[in-house]
Motif scaffolding. Structure first.
Motif, short mmCIF file in Angstrom:
data_model
loop_
_atom_site.label_atom_id
_atom_site.label_comp_id
_atom_site.label_asym_id
_atom_site.label_seq_id
_atom_site.Cartn_x
_atom_site.Cartn_y
_atom_site.Cartn_z
N ARG A 1 26.06 -70.63 9.15
CA ARG A 1 26.09 -72.02 8.70
C ARG A 1 26.49 -72.87 9.90
NH1 ARG A 1 30.27 -72.33 5.65
NH2 ARG A 1 30.73 -70.10 5.67
N LEU A 2 25.79 -73.97 10.09
CA LEU A 2 26.12 -74.79 11.24
C LEU A 2 26.06 -76.26 10.85
CD1 LEU A 2 22.94 -75.29 13.14
CD2 LEU A 2 23.21 -73.06 12.14
N ARG A 3 26.63 -77.07 11.72
CA ARG A 3 26.64 -78.51 11.46
C ARG A 3 26.14 -79.21 12.72
NH1 ARG A 3 27.60 -81.23 7.31
NH2 ARG A 3 28.17 -83.42 7.51
N VAL A 4 25.10 -80.02 12.52
CA VAL A 4 24.53 -80.74 13.65
C VAL A 4 24.00 -82.08 13.15
CG1 VAL A 4 22.34 -79.48 13.39
CG2 VAL A 4 22.83 -80.62 15.53
N ASN A 5 24.15 -83.12 13.96
CA ASN A 5 23.71 -84.48 13.56
C ASN A 5 24.26 -84.85 12.18
OD1 ASN A 5 20.29 -84.70 14.89
ND2 ASN A 5 22.21 -84.47 15.93
N GLY A 6 25.47 -84.38 11.85
CA GLY A 6 26.06 -84.70 10.56
C GLY A 6 25.40 -83.98 9.40
N ARG A 7 24.60 -82.96 9.68
CA ARG A 7 23.85 -82.28 8.63
C ARG A 7 24.20 -80.79 8.65
NH1 ARG A 7 18.83 -83.45 6.51
NH2 ARG A 7 18.87 -85.38 7.70
N SER A 8 24.29 -80.17 7.50
CA SER A 8 24.59 -78.74 7.45
C SER A 8 23.29 -77.95 7.34
CB SER A 8 25.45 -78.43 6.22
OG SER A 8 26.68 -79.08 6.37
N LEU A 9 23.23 -76.85 8.07
CA LEU A 9 22.05 -75.98 8.02
C LEU A 9 22.51 -74.55 7.83
CD1 LEU A 9 19.99 -77.26 11.10
CD2 LEU A 9 19.55 -77.77 8.71
N ASP A 10 21.65 -73.77 7.26
CA ASP A 10 21.94 -72.36 7.03
C ASP A 10 20.72 -71.59 7.53
OD1 ASP A 10 22.24 -69.85 5.99
OD2 ASP A 10 22.91 -70.51 4.01
N LEU A 11 20.91 -70.84 8.63
CA LEU A 11 19.74 -70.23 9.29
C LEU A 11 20.01 -68.79 9.69
CD1 LEU A 11 18.96 -73.19 11.70
CD2 LEU A 11 17.50 -72.47 9.82
N PRO A 12 18.97 -67.96 9.73
CA PRO A 12 19.15 -66.61 10.28
C PRO A 12 19.22 -66.68 11.81
CG PRO A 12 16.88 -66.93 9.62
CD PRO A 12 17.59 -68.18 9.24
N VAL A 13 19.96 -65.75 12.38
CA VAL A 13 20.13 -65.73 13.84
C VAL A 13 19.00 -64.94 14.47
CG1 VAL A 13 21.57 -64.73 15.67
CG2 VAL A 13 22.61 -66.04 13.83
N LYS A 14 18.51 -65.46 15.60
CA LYS A 14 17.58 -64.69 16.42
C LYS A 14 18.25 -64.53 17.78
CE LYS A 14 13.04 -64.93 18.44
NZ LYS A 14 11.81 -65.67 18.53
N LEU A 15 18.45 -63.31 18.20
CA LEU A 15 19.10 -63.10 19.49
C LEU A 15 18.06 -63.23 20.60
CD1 LEU A 15 21.47 -60.17 18.53
CD2 LEU A 15 21.99 -62.61 18.68
N LEU A 16 18.37 -64.07 21.57
CA LEU A 16 17.42 -64.36 22.63
C LEU A 16 18.05 -64.00 23.97
CD1 LEU A 16 14.60 -65.56 23.01
CD2 LEU A 16 15.63 -67.83 23.09
N PRO A 17 17.79 -62.78 24.46
CA PRO A 17 18.38 -62.39 25.74
C PRO A 17 17.98 -63.38 26.83
CG PRO A 17 17.33 -60.52 24.68
CD PRO A 17 16.94 -61.73 23.89
N GLY A 18 18.91 -63.77 27.63
CA GLY A 18 18.62 -64.72 28.70
C GLY A 18 19.06 -66.14 28.37
N MET A 19 19.20 -66.43 27.08
CA MET A 19 19.66 -67.77 26.72
C MET A 19 21.11 -67.92 27.19
SD MET A 19 19.23 -69.80 23.30
CE MET A 19 18.67 -71.39 23.77
N PRO A 20 21.42 -69.02 27.88
CA PRO A 20 22.79 -69.17 28.37
C PRO A 20 23.79 -69.17 27.22
CG PRO A 20 21.34 -70.80 29.35
CD PRO A 20 20.56 -70.14 28.27
N VAL A 21 24.98 -68.60 27.49
CA VAL A 21 26.04 -68.66 26.47
C VAL A 21 26.42 -70.13 26.31
CG1 VAL A 21 26.93 -66.35 26.92
CG2 VAL A 21 27.82 -68.27 28.22
N ARG A 22 26.95 -70.48 25.20
CA ARG A 22 27.27 -71.87 24.84
C ARG A 22 26.01 -72.71 24.59
NH1 ARG A 22 32.17 -74.03 26.14
NH2 ARG A 22 31.70 -75.34 24.34
N MET A 23 24.87 -72.04 24.52
CA MET A 23 23.66 -72.78 24.13
C MET A 23 23.04 -72.13 22.91
SD MET A 23 21.79 -73.97 27.60
CE MET A 23 20.31 -74.40 26.71
#
Ligand code: SF4
Ligand code: SF4
Ligand code: FES
Length: 906
Positions: A854-876
Motif C-alpha cells: 500500500r502506498l500513498r502518492v499525490n494524496g492518493r492511496s494505491l495498492d499494487l503488486p511489487v515487481k522487483l527490477l534489478p538495477g533500479m536505484p534504491v530509494r526509487m
C-alpha cells in the motif's frame, strides 16, 4: 562510380555495391531470397546466380551469386545466360520440394515473394512425388501466425529478429532437413518488432494474425498512404480496408523516417478504428438521463447556435492525438486566448522546452535515419524502446555500423552481413544510456547509468562541463560521475556524427535542457551533432508549436465561472490530470461538447458528443518529433455522421455565426488560413503533390487494378453500383479507375510492379536500393537550426531531495504495449500489456515479488503488486503510466510505502 556490363550493355553503378543491388537498382528482374536491402547478403539461398565473364572474349564464364559479388569497373555479367537461368530454376525446385501446394488458401497468397520468384524462374512443374516433410506450428502470441511447412530456410527471419532487432527468443532450431524457425516453446514473441517478420519472410510462414481475424485477399484491400498515430515518430504506413473495416497496417518505406520497418504498436494498434467503443452518432446527455440519446445534425447545430452564441464564455481544449487541422479549427472557433493545449502539466512544460530548443538552438533535429547513422550517442532519461520504438531499432544498428567501419579496412563491404557480424561480436558502439531504470536497449550500450531524473540531468551538465570546462565549470563533481562524464564527452568529441537523445518520458524539463546543452556544445565545436527529442503522441510537436495555454488554466477558468462551455477535441482529460480536478471541471461547466472517435471517460460525462473520424477516415497533417509535417490520407470514407474533427468545428462555427470557417470547403482551404495565422507551418501548404495526370481532374485510385467483387459487395443493399464517394481533401479516389502510372512518392499506397506482387517490388519505386523513393523524400521539415547562435547554455537547477527515510522517488515507467490509449483497443496489444505494478529495487524492497504494497502518492492511496527490477536505484520506485485502472498522477513524486500484505495471486 564504375561501369558494368549486363548482357553486353554498359551501365554506370555505384562502386562496391553488390551485383544484385546494382541489377535491381537498374530495373532488372533477378530472383533472390536471403538478401534483403536492410539485412544485406549472406549468400545462403543460391537463388541470385548470374554468369560472370572475365572479359568480352570469355564465352564460358562462371556462375557467381550476385548478392555476394561486388560490382567492379568492367564487371561483365549475364542474367539471361541459359546455365544461370537453369541453375536458378533448379534452386527453386529444391526449395519447393517440401513447400505445400496451398497457395489458394495461404494468407501470403497474392503478395508472396516465393510465388513471384517461382514464376520468374519459370519453375512451373514439380517432379517430386514423395511425402513432404511436415512440422508442428507454434502459437506465437496475438500478432503472428506460424505455418512452418511453408519455410524455404532462407534464414531471413532469424537475421532480422535476432541479429537486426536484438530479439532472443526466435532462432533456427534442429538441423539437417528439419531445421525449424521458431521459439523453444509456444509463447508470444517477445520482440517489439516481431510483426516485421510478416514482411521479412518471403513466404507464408509468418503472417499477420490481426488480418486473419477478418481476412480479405490482399488485392481486395483499399489502401492509402498514411502515418502512424501511436507515438511521435511519424512512421509511414499503408493501412488496408475492405467492407468499411480496417484490416491491417503495413510498412510504407520512407528513406529518412522508418525505412523498411514498423514496431508492433504501430502495426497492430489499429483496431480502435473498428472498435465497438467508436462514437458513430451525435449524442446528447440531458440532466437525469443515464444513457445519451442520438441527435440529428440539425439538433446539434441548433444547440450549437445557442450555446456558442457568447464566444467569451467558450473555451477549447485541443489534443496531441488530433490533427493539426482539427486543433487549428478549434483554436479559430474559440480564439487563441481561449485555446488550451490539452496536455498534462509535465508534457506541457517538457514540450515547450523541447520546441524552444529545436527552434532556437544551433543543432538540427535528427531524422530517424540519422539516428541509425550516428557513431556516438548519449541517451538522457528516455527508455526509447518503449517511447520511440523505431528509434531504438535504429540505435541497434550502431554496433553493426561500427563493425562495418572496421570491416572496410579489410576491404569487406557493409552489405557482407555475416563477415561484418563476425567482427561485431566483439564490438560495442559508443552508446551511453542514462535512465532511471534498466532498459531493453542497455545490452547494446557501452555504459549505462541509472539514477533519479535530477541526477541524470546532473550527468548531462557534467558532460557539458567535460566538453567545455570554461563555459561550464563543475568543480564539486564526484569522481565516479566525472570519470563517466569525461568518457561520454570524449566519445562524442571523437565521433563524426554525435547524437544526443532525450524526451518527455521522465516528465523533467531540466533533462531536456541538459541534453540540449551537450548537443549545442558539440555543434559549437563544429561537430555534425544532432539532437533527437522523443515526444509522446503523434501530433505532440504540432500542438506545442501551435501554442495554447496549459490545462490547469482551463480548469481554473471553469472553476471561477469565467466560462460555461468547454469544447474538448479528441482528448480524454482523465489521462492528462487527476480524476478529482477533471470531475470538477466536467461537473461545473454548463455545456461540455466532446468531439472524439472513442467512448472515453471524458466523453461519457459530456453533454454533447460528436463522432470524429479517425486517421483512417480523414486526410490530415501530423508533425513528428523532428518537426516533419506529413500528410496521411483517408483510406476509407467516413460513414454516416462521422466527420473529421475540423469539419464538425466548421459546422459549429457556421451555426454560431462565426465567419472564420466559411471558406473552409477543403483541407487546403483551412491549411491556407492556418499558415496565414502561424507562419511556422508555412511548409504544409502544397503538402499534397501536384499530380500531373493525363486526365484533367483525374485522381489516383485507392483500389488496385486487381480489386474484385465491387458490383457484388453491396448487392444485399442495392444491385446497382453506387457512385464512389467524393473526396475533396485528397488527390486520391475511392475507386479502381483513374491514373495507373507511377504515382508521386507521397501517394504510393501499393507496392506492386509487373511480376512483383510482394513488397519486395519496392526496388521498382526507389531511386536506388536503400535510397529515397523516386521523386524524393516526402514530408516537409518545419524546423531547422537557428541562423544565429548566442552561445548560451541552460543553467543547472539544484536537485530536489526526498524528505523522509521511508520515502521513495516514484518515476513513470512507459510500456510500448499499455501506455498509449488508442492501441489498447486492439485485443492483441491489450493482451501484451502488463497489469499495474510497483517496481522496486530488490536491494531494499519492503516486499517480495508479487506481494502487494500500500502506498500513498499525490494524496492518493494505491495498492499494487511489487515487481522487483534489478538495477533500479534504491530509494526509487517505478509506476507504469497510462494503464487502464491507474489514475493520472503527477510524477516524479515522493511516495510513501504504508504497508505490505501477501499477494494471493495476481
Ligand atoms: S520462416 Fe520464412 S524467413 Fe524464416 S527461414 Fe523460413 S522462409 Fe525464411
Ligand atoms: S515507432 Fe511509433 S510511429 Fe513508428 S510504428 Fe511504432 S508507434 Fe508507430
Ligand atoms: S539472394 Fe543471393 S544467395 Fe540468396
Amino acid at each position: 562510380m564504375v561501369t558494368i556490363y549486363i548482357e553486353g550493355e554498359a551501365y554506370t553503378v555505384k562502386e562496391g555495391q553488390n551485383l544484385l543491388q546494382a541489377c535491381l537498382s537498374l530495373g532488372f528482374d533477378l530472383p533472390y531470397f536471403c538478401w534483403h536491402p536492410a539485412l544485406g547478403s549472406v549468400g545462403a539461398c543460391r537463388q541470385c546466380a548470374v554468369k560472370r565473364f572475365k572479359d568480352e572474349k570469355d564465352l564460358r564464364g562462371e556462375l557467381v551469386m550476385a548478392c555476394m559479388t561486388p560490382a567492379g569497373d568492367g564487371t561483365r555479367i549475364s542474367i539471361n545466360d541459359a546455365e544461370a537461368a537453369k541453375f536458378r530454376a533448379g534452386v527453386i525446385e529444391w526449395l519447393m520440394i517440401n513447400h505445400p501446394h496451398d497457395c489458394p488458401i495461404c494468407d501470403e497468397g497474392g503478395e508472396c515473394h516465393l510465388q513471384d520468384m517461382t514464376v520468374m524462374t519459370g519453375h512451373n512443374y514439380r517432379h517430386y512425388r514423395f511425402p513432404k516433410r511436415t512440422h508442428h506450428n507454434q502459437d506465437l502470441g496475438p500478432f503472428l501466425n506460424h505455418e512452418m511447412n511453408r519455410c524455404i530456410q532462407c534464414y531471413r527471419c532469424v537475421r532480422f529478429y535476432h541479429d537486426y532487432a536484438g530479439g532472443s527468443d526466435l532462432n533456427a532450431l534442429a538441423s539437417h532437413d528439419h531445421v525449424y524457425f521458431g521459439r523453444f516453446e509456444n509463447g508470444p514473441l517477445e520482440s517489439e518488432f516481431s510483426g516485421n517478420l510478416v514482411e521479412i519472410c518471403p513466404t507464408g510462414v509468418f503472417t499477420d494474425k490481426s488480418l486473419k481475424a477478418h481476412f480479405t485477399r490482399k488485392w481486395d484491400l483499399q489502401t492509402a498512404p498514411s502515418v502512424c498515430v501511436h507515438c511521435g515518430l511519424g512512421c509511414n504506413t499503408i493501412p488496408g480496408e475492405r467492407y468499411g473495416k480496417l484490416r491491417r497496417v503495413r510498412n510504407r518505406y520512407h528513406h529518412q523516417v522508418n525505412g523498411y520497418f514498423l514496431c508492433d504498436r504501430g502495426r497492430y494498434g489499429y483496431e480502435f478504428v473498428n472498435s465497438t467503443q467508436r462514437i458513430r452518432h451525435p449524442l446528447q446527455r440531458t440532466a437525469g438521463e443515464a444513457i445519451p440519446i442520438p441527435m440529428t445534425e440539425k439538433e446539434v447545430l441548433d444547440l450549437a447556435g445557442t450555446i456558442l452564441a457568447d464566444p467569451g464564455k467558450v473555451i477549447g481544449i485541443g489534443s496531441p492525438r488530433a490533427s493539426l487541422e482539427s486543433n487549428f479549427a478549434l483554436r479559430t472557433l474559440v480564439g487563441p486566448d481561449r485555446f488550451y493545449a490539452g496536455l498534462s502539466d509535465s508534457d506541457f512544460s517538457c514540450l515547450a522546452t523541447g520546441c524552444n530548443i529545436l527552434q532556437k538552438g544551433p543543432v538540427p533535429a535528427s531524422t530517424l535515419q540519422g539516428v541509425g547513422l550516428a557513431d556516438a550517442a548519449f541517451i538522457l532519461g528516455e527508455d526509447v524502446t518503449q517511447t520511440a520504438p523505431l528509434m531504438a531499432l535504429n540505435l541497434r544498428r550502431m554496433r553493426y555500423r561500427k563493425s562495418a567501419r572496421i570491416a572496410s579496412g579489410f576491404q569487406l563491404p557493409e552489405w557482407n552481413d555475416a563477415a561484418v557480424r563476425e567482427i561485431a561480436q566483439l564490438q560495442k558502439p559508443a552508446l551511453f544510456i542514462a535512465t532511471p531504470y534498466p532498459t531493453r536497449l542497455d545490452e547494446e550500450a557501452l555504459r549505462t547509468f541509472y539514477a533519479a531524473p535530477d541526477d541524470l540531468a546532473r550527468l548531462g551538465f557534467a558532460v557539458l562541463s567535460a566538453l567545455d570546462p570554461e563555459a561550464f565549470p563543475m568543480p564539486d563533481l564526484k569522481d565516479s560521475l566525472r570519470v563517466l562524464a569525461d568518457e561520454i564527452a570524449q566519445a562524442l568529441l571523437d565521433a563524426k556524427r554525435p547524437l544526443v537523445i532525450t524526451g518527455t518520458a521522465c516528465s523533467h524539463p531540466a533533462l531536456i535542457e541538459a541534453a540540449a546543452n551537450v548537443a549545442w556544445c558539440l555543434g559549437r565545436k563544429a561537430r555534425a551533432a544532432a539532437f533527437a527529442l522523443c515526444v509522446p503522441e503523434c501530433n505532440s510537436l504540432g500542438l506545442s508549436l501551435m501554442g495554447g495555454h496549459d490545462l490547469n488554466s482551463a480548469f481554473q477558468a471553469v472553476r471561477e465561472g469565467r466560462v460555461d462551455t468547454v469544447i474538448i477535441l479528441e482528448n480524454d482529460l482523465y489521462r492528462r490530470a487527476d480524476t478529482e480536478t477533471v470531475d470538477a471541471m466536467l461537473r461545473n461547466a454548463r455545456h461540455v461538447i466532446v468531439i472524439d472517435h472513442q467512448q472515453t471517460a471524458t466523453a461519457a460525462k459530456a453533454h454533447v458528443v460528436l463522432p470524429a473520424a479517425t486517421f483512417a477516415e480523414a486526410t490530415s497533417t501530423l508533425i513528428n518529433n523532428e518537426g516533419r509535417a506529413q500528410r496521411g490520407y483517408a483510406v476509407m470514407p467516413a460513414e454516416g455522421q462521422i466527420r473529421a474533427g475540423w469539419r464538425w468545428l466548421r459546422k459549429l462555427m457556421n451555426a454560431a455565426g462565426h465567419i472564420g470557417a466559411r471558406s473552409w470547403f477543403r483541407l487546403e482551404d483551412l491549411a491556407a488560413d492556418l499558415v496565414k495565422d502561424m507562419p511556422v507551418f508555412q511548409p504544409i501548404v502544397g503538402l499534397d503533390p501536384k499530380v500531373d495526370l493525363p486526365t484533367p481532374g483525374g485522381k489516383i485510385p485507392r483500389q488496385s487494378h486487381r480489386y474484385t467483387g465491387r458490383t457484388a459487395m453491396h448487392a444485399d443493399i442495392d444491385v446497382s453500383e453506387p457512385k464512389p464517394p467524393a473526396d475533396e481533401d485528397a488527390p486520391l479516389a475511392f475507386t479502381m479507375e483513374g491514373y495507373d502510372g507511377p504515382p508521386p512518392p507521397e501517394l504510393i499506397s501499393r507496392i506492386w510492379a509487373p511480376g512483383w506482387n510482394s513488397e519486395q517490388a519496392l526496388n521498382k519505386f526507389q531511386s536506388e536500393i536503400n535510397g529515397p523513393l523516386r521523386g524524393g523524400d516526402t514530408g516537409r521539415r518545419l524546423i531547422e537550426p537557428a541562423a544565429s547562435d548566442d552561445g548560451r547554455y541552460f543553467a543547472m537547477t539544484p536537485p530536489a531531495a526526498l524528505s523522509g527515510e521511508d520515502e521513495y522517488l516514484l518515476v513513470p515507467i512507459h510500456h510500448i504495449f499499455g501506455s498509449e490509449a488508442l492501441s489498447m483497443a486492439s485485443p492483441g496489444i491489450a493482451q501484451r500489456a502488463p497489469r499495474p505494478y510497483l517496481a522496486l529495487s530488490p536491494e531494499n524492497a519492503p516486499a517480495k515479488e508479487n506481494e502487494r504494497v500500500r502506498l500513498r502518492v499525490n494524496g492518493r492511496s494505491l495498492d499494487l503488486p511489487v515487481k522487483l527490477l534489478p538495477g533500479m536505484p534504491v530509494r526509487m520506485a517505478g509506476l507504469p503510466v497510462g494503464l487502464p485502472g491507474l489514475a493520472k498522477l503527477a510524477l516524479p513524486a515522493a511516495v510513501k510505502i504504508l504497508g505490505t500484505e501477501k499477494n494471493k495471486k495476481e
